[in-house]
Design a protein around this motif. Sequence first.
Motif, mmCIF file in Angstrom:
data_model
loop_
_atom_site.group_PDB
_atom_site.id
_atom_site.type_symbol
_atom_site.label_atom_id
_atom_site.label_comp_id
_atom_site.label_asym_id
_atom_site.label_seq_id
_atom_site.Cartn_x
_atom_site.Cartn_y
_atom_site.Cartn_z
ATOM 1 N N GLY A 144 0.823 -1.205 0.000
ATOM 2 C CA GLY A 144 0.000 0.000 0.000
ATOM 3 C C GLY A 144 0.856 1.253 0.000
ATOM 4 N N LEU A 145 0.743 2.058 -1.052
ATOM 5 C CA LEU A 145 1.535 3.278 -1.166
ATOM 6 C C LEU A 145 1.009 4.328 -0.194
ATOM 7 C CD1 LEU A 145 1.825 3.456 -5.058
ATOM 8 C CD2 LEU A 145 3.602 2.771 -3.440
ATOM 9 N N THR A 146 1.935 5.001 0.489
ATOM 10 C CA THR A 146 1.558 6.005 1.506
ATOM 11 C C THR A 146 1.918 7.422 1.092
ATOM 12 O OG1 THR A 146 3.678 5.780 2.651
ATOM 13 C CG2 THR A 146 1.902 4.287 3.304
ATOM 14 N N GLY A 147 2.735 7.584 0.086
ATOM 15 C CA GLY A 147 3.205 8.908 -0.322
ATOM 16 C C GLY A 147 4.531 9.286 0.298
ATOM 17 N N ASP A 148 4.985 8.539 1.319
ATOM 18 C CA ASP A 148 6.272 8.814 1.956
ATOM 19 C C ASP A 148 7.390 7.908 1.420
ATOM 20 O OD1 ASP A 148 5.115 10.721 3.600
ATOM 21 O OD2 ASP A 148 4.565 9.230 5.115
ATOM 22 N N GLN A 149 7.025 6.959 0.593
ATOM 23 C CA GLN A 149 7.992 5.953 0.173
ATOM 24 C C GLN A 149 8.799 6.442 -1.039
ATOM 25 O OE1 GLN A 149 4.704 3.587 -0.256
ATOM 26 N NE2 GLN A 149 4.946 2.391 1.625
ATOM 27 N N GLY A 150 10.011 5.924 -1.122
ATOM 28 C CA GLY A 150 10.880 6.321 -2.218
ATOM 29 C C GLY A 150 12.193 5.581 -2.181
ATOM 30 N N VAL A 151 13.062 5.960 -3.088
ATOM 31 C CA VAL A 151 14.369 5.299 -3.237
ATOM 32 C C VAL A 151 15.432 6.371 -3.394
ATOM 33 C CG1 VAL A 151 15.780 3.793 -4.680
ATOM 34 C CG2 VAL A 151 13.389 3.215 -4.260
ATOM 35 N N ILE A 152 16.582 6.128 -2.768
ATOM 36 C CA ILE A 152 17.762 6.990 -2.932
ATOM 37 C C ILE A 152 18.741 6.284 -3.853
ATOM 38 C CG2 ILE A 152 19.731 8.018 -1.751
ATOM 39 C CD1 ILE A 152 17.992 8.298 0.730
ATOM 40 N N ILE A 153 19.195 7.006 -4.884
ATOM 41 C CA ILE A 153 20.162 6.456 -5.839
ATOM 42 C C ILE A 153 21.334 7.420 -5.962
ATOM 43 C CG2 ILE A 153 18.340 5.268 -7.123
ATOM 44 C CD1 ILE A 153 18.655 7.459 -9.287
ATOM 45 N N PRO A 154 22.469 6.969 -6.465
ATOM 46 C CA PRO A 154 23.587 7.890 -6.732
ATOM 47 C C PRO A 154 23.211 8.895 -7.821
ATOM 48 C CG PRO A 154 24.352 5.614 -6.639
ATOM 49 C CD PRO A 154 22.863 5.561 -6.663
ATOM 50 N N ILE A 155 23.718 10.085 -7.714
ATOM 51 C CA ILE A 155 23.383 11.120 -8.684
ATOM 52 C C ILE A 155 23.896 10.765 -10.078
ATOM 53 C CG2 ILE A 155 25.468 12.509 -8.334
ATOM 54 C CD1 ILE A 155 23.604 15.002 -8.399
ATOM 55 N N GLN A 156 24.962 9.962 -10.142
ATOM 56 C CA GLN A 156 25.497 9.576 -11.444
ATOM 57 C C GLN A 156 24.580 8.611 -12.190
ATOM 58 O OE1 GLN A 156 27.001 9.227 -8.500
ATOM 59 N NE2 GLN A 156 29.150 9.851 -8.542
ATOM 60 N N ASN A 157 23.635 7.996 -11.495
ATOM 61 C CA ASN A 157 22.744 7.028 -12.135
ATOM 62 C C ASN A 157 21.480 7.651 -12.707
ATOM 63 O OD1 ASN A 157 23.943 4.790 -9.769
ATOM 64 N ND2 ASN A 157 23.833 4.207 -11.924
ATOM 65 N N ILE A 158 21.366 8.973 -12.659
ATOM 66 C CA ILE A 158 20.153 9.606 -13.203
ATOM 67 C C ILE A 158 20.005 9.289 -14.690
ATOM 68 C CG2 ILE A 158 19.050 11.821 -13.709
ATOM 69 C CD1 ILE A 158 20.198 12.914 -11.142
ATOM 70 N N ASP A 159 21.116 9.334 -15.423
ATOM 71 C CA ASP A 159 21.051 9.062 -16.865
ATOM 72 C C ASP A 159 20.747 7.603 -17.171
ATOM 73 O OD1 ASP A 159 21.556 11.685 -17.515
ATOM 74 O OD2 ASP A 159 23.720 11.396 -17.743
ATOM 75 N N ASN A 160 20.811 6.732 -16.168
ATOM 76 C CA ASN A 160 20.488 5.321 -16.389
ATOM 77 C C ASN A 160 19.011 5.012 -16.190
ATOM 78 O OD1 ASN A 160 23.477 5.089 -14.685
ATOM 79 N ND2 ASN A 160 23.318 4.319 -16.774
ATOM 80 N N LEU A 161 18.238 6.021 -15.774
ATOM 81 C CA LEU A 161 16.837 5.776 -15.451
ATOM 82 C C LEU A 161 15.991 5.650 -16.714
ATOM 83 C CD1 LEU A 161 16.326 8.236 -12.448
ATOM 84 C CD2 LEU A 161 16.656 5.760 -12.372
ATOM 85 N N MET A 162 15.389 4.478 -16.865
ATOM 86 C CA MET A 162 14.376 4.233 -17.901
ATOM 87 C C MET A 162 13.293 3.377 -17.258
ATOM 88 S SD MET A 162 15.031 5.767 -20.781
ATOM 89 C CE MET A 162 13.964 4.897 -21.904
ATOM 90 N N LEU A 163 12.572 3.993 -16.312
ATOM 91 C CA LEU A 163 11.633 3.270 -15.469
ATOM 92 C C LEU A 163 10.349 2.947 -16.219
ATOM 93 C CD1 LEU A 163 12.153 5.394 -12.250
ATOM 94 C CD2 LEU A 163 12.982 3.069 -12.645
ATOM 95 N N ASN A 164 9.660 1.917 -15.727
ATOM 96 C CA ASN A 164 8.388 1.575 -16.367
ATOM 97 C C ASN A 164 7.317 2.597 -15.992
ATOM 98 O OD1 ASN A 164 7.183 0.845 -13.843
ATOM 99 N ND2 ASN A 164 8.093 -1.200 -13.995
#
Length: 830
Positions: free
Chosen positions: A709-729
């Motif tokens: 159940g999503l609450t609105g507070d959930q998330g993920v921390i990633i390295p800033i260098q991986n932003i260009d690797n994001l191709m999320l569904n």
Amino acid sequence: MQAPKPLALSRLKKRCVKKRLPANTARIKPLDRFIGQQRAEQAVRFAIAVPDKGYNLFAVGDNGLGKRTMLKRFLTQHASSQPVPDDWCYVNNFESPRQPWALRLPGGMAVQLKKDMEALTKELRHAIPAAFEQESFVEKAESIREDFSEQQDTMLKEVAAKAAEHRLKLILQNPGGYSFIPIDTEGEAYGVKEFNSLSDEERDVFRDGIELMEKELRLALRELAHMEKDIREKQQQLNENITLTAIQHWLAELHDKYAEHGRVIEYLNALQKDLVENVEIFLEEDENADAVTRASPDHKIPARYQINVMTSNKADAGAPLVFEDMPTHNNLVGHLENVTYMGTVATDFSLIRPGALHKANGGFLILDAGKLLQQPYAWDGLKLALRTGCLRIDTLEKQLTLSGNVSLEPEPMALNVTIALLGDAEQYYLLQQYDPDFSELFKVLAEFESDMPRTEENEGLYARLVSSMVSDDNLLPLNRDALMKVIEIGARQAEHQNRLSLNAADLKHLLRESHYCAEAEQKKQVDAQAVDQALAGREHRSGHIRERMFNNIHTGTILIDVTGEKVGQVNGLTVLRIGESEFGQPSRITGRVRYGNGEVLDIERSVQLGGALHSKGIMILSAFLNAQFGQDDSLPLAASLAFEQSYHGVDGDSASLGELVCLLSAMSEVPVKQSIAVTGSINQFGEVQPIGGVNEKIEGFFATCENRGLTGDQGVIIPIQNIDNLMLNDNVIEACAAGQFTIYAVEHVDQAVKLMLGFTAGSPNKKGRFAKNTLYRIIQARLDSLRHNGQKKRKKPAKNSAAKVSIVNKKAMNKKEINKKEINKKVTKK
């Protein structure tokens, strides 16, 4: 350092620009060249253009990149323009059958020679017996035999006449055996009783006569043997003359046809001599056939006169191009077969079988390096052929001395071939490092790229590649939305927003599966929904383990919290690769601290479940902690880290950021938000470094949160260098757009501390003290307290301590009396 803001939606996925693409792939010109492989293309062109020894090619790249397709296309084009190589065949060496001759002929001539020899043999099967049935030959043969018979009768009559003078009679006891018997005056032979009744003098006379006549008979028989030898020689000479008369016409035609080929003429001369000497093969064919001939499908043609064609090239076919999918030693360099007939095992030159190197001689041979290295002695056999520049037929049994059987030693054939090995980078560098011959034999490296830049031009080329695949496989065309999705999937496979995967095999599989989904719903073209169905079907087929994993999280079998706060507990992210299935999964990381000497215990490593890279990450975070809090004194605590409920190996340093946050929470006793998962590696300065599988990790934690159940507070921390690797569904992006899920990018551990612990990390002043109300100040204060308590504990005298001293030798103590108080005082000082 301030906490980072959530990433904008535009950073989570790079979408295609719709206006750049046509309405469907039917309007796109198919691609007629390779894309993204310019480096490999240049290497291939160089390798096939340089004919010198050692310029063989090693094509490096992952499976599915089109290495075989590119090589096949280039080599086919190049081979068709090359001169036709010579043919090779083996023929019998009549003087030394163990060493067959290797004949080199112009392209296409070996098969013609084989046909000519078969035709010759069939003609001789009729011509030779017919010649021996001629009336002139029969008369001459009978004349020779009659002359010998007359001479034999005359000599035997002379011996018989002399024997009669001694009252002895010459008789034939068995074929080729003669003897003398005594006779009476009337010429009748004595019986045994009658002969024994004679007087001793009469018997002695007969014995002397027999002895004398036996000497005469031996002289006569010796003379007859010489006469018989002469007769046989005359008969042999007659046979040879008849045979020559029968075969000369046919052989003369072959001499004229192959007059320009000296080795063939030499073979025909040797053939003529052998035919004359072994004419009985054609006269008594069934009786004189050898085991190989009897076992041969065409047993009417004696094996000794066959032509064993090893390579044959058509006059207008260019150079050969051969693929060998099973590169065993025998399949590469050829082998020698045996036949069994009625319990007899035999072999000869006609049972020599060519290998891939024979077939590719004068052209090109493509091999899979992995399969080649798996076959015993195949690599050594290939290297030997390339080093020596010739092909030898040596059986493995002979090389390994496993058999003492007599075998053949055929003449070697000259080898001129270009080898193309297909493999990966690991195979290439291992061969280069451990095999000194490798660099000399394979001088050209062709590296195939796994992806290419995602520019506007390359997107257009990628669309043309899709169009060509659709056209080649007769698939339904893709509309604009489906084509956009396929290009975005290409970027997802490349794990970069600005790159496109060049894995042609995966792309072709996706197009076929999308075609199937669209065709099942009777659509006239593939749309985005069909592509989504293909992806969903692929995930479902290989998603059994993934479903079981997330079901265990949902039921609480695997302990994962996505809400609340916990001290010393962090949600890390891992990627599992099981067969074709690859998915992300959250994993609980826990840490505990206690009084100690600053060591960090890696439980995974201690039980041999952690790899070297994971242990390296633990050491790096230990170095960071010691640099932050142990400048003047060692850390007065010890810590332990573990991946909870992990029953398989753990490797990689992508969890080191989460493990550091976990330890900081345990050291400060400040709880961590369980609604935020973290991934990333760190260096000794606390800087966050990029990791792999970022999309799968985010989607794995999102699936867990969505399930709970999503609450609105959930998330993920990633390295800033991986932003260009994001191709999320799209599911993750839609949740982020609705404010139900958040993705943060950090560049330093202090930013992750702010997000997950709610405290500013803090910076030290000149004295090394951290500011108040910071996390590091809390940790520093706790460490100071532990150091103070430790020092106080060490200074406090020990209670109820007793020291015992044995006085062994009073003289050695200078005869002084030892006081018990003095002993206790010394022990206390120590």
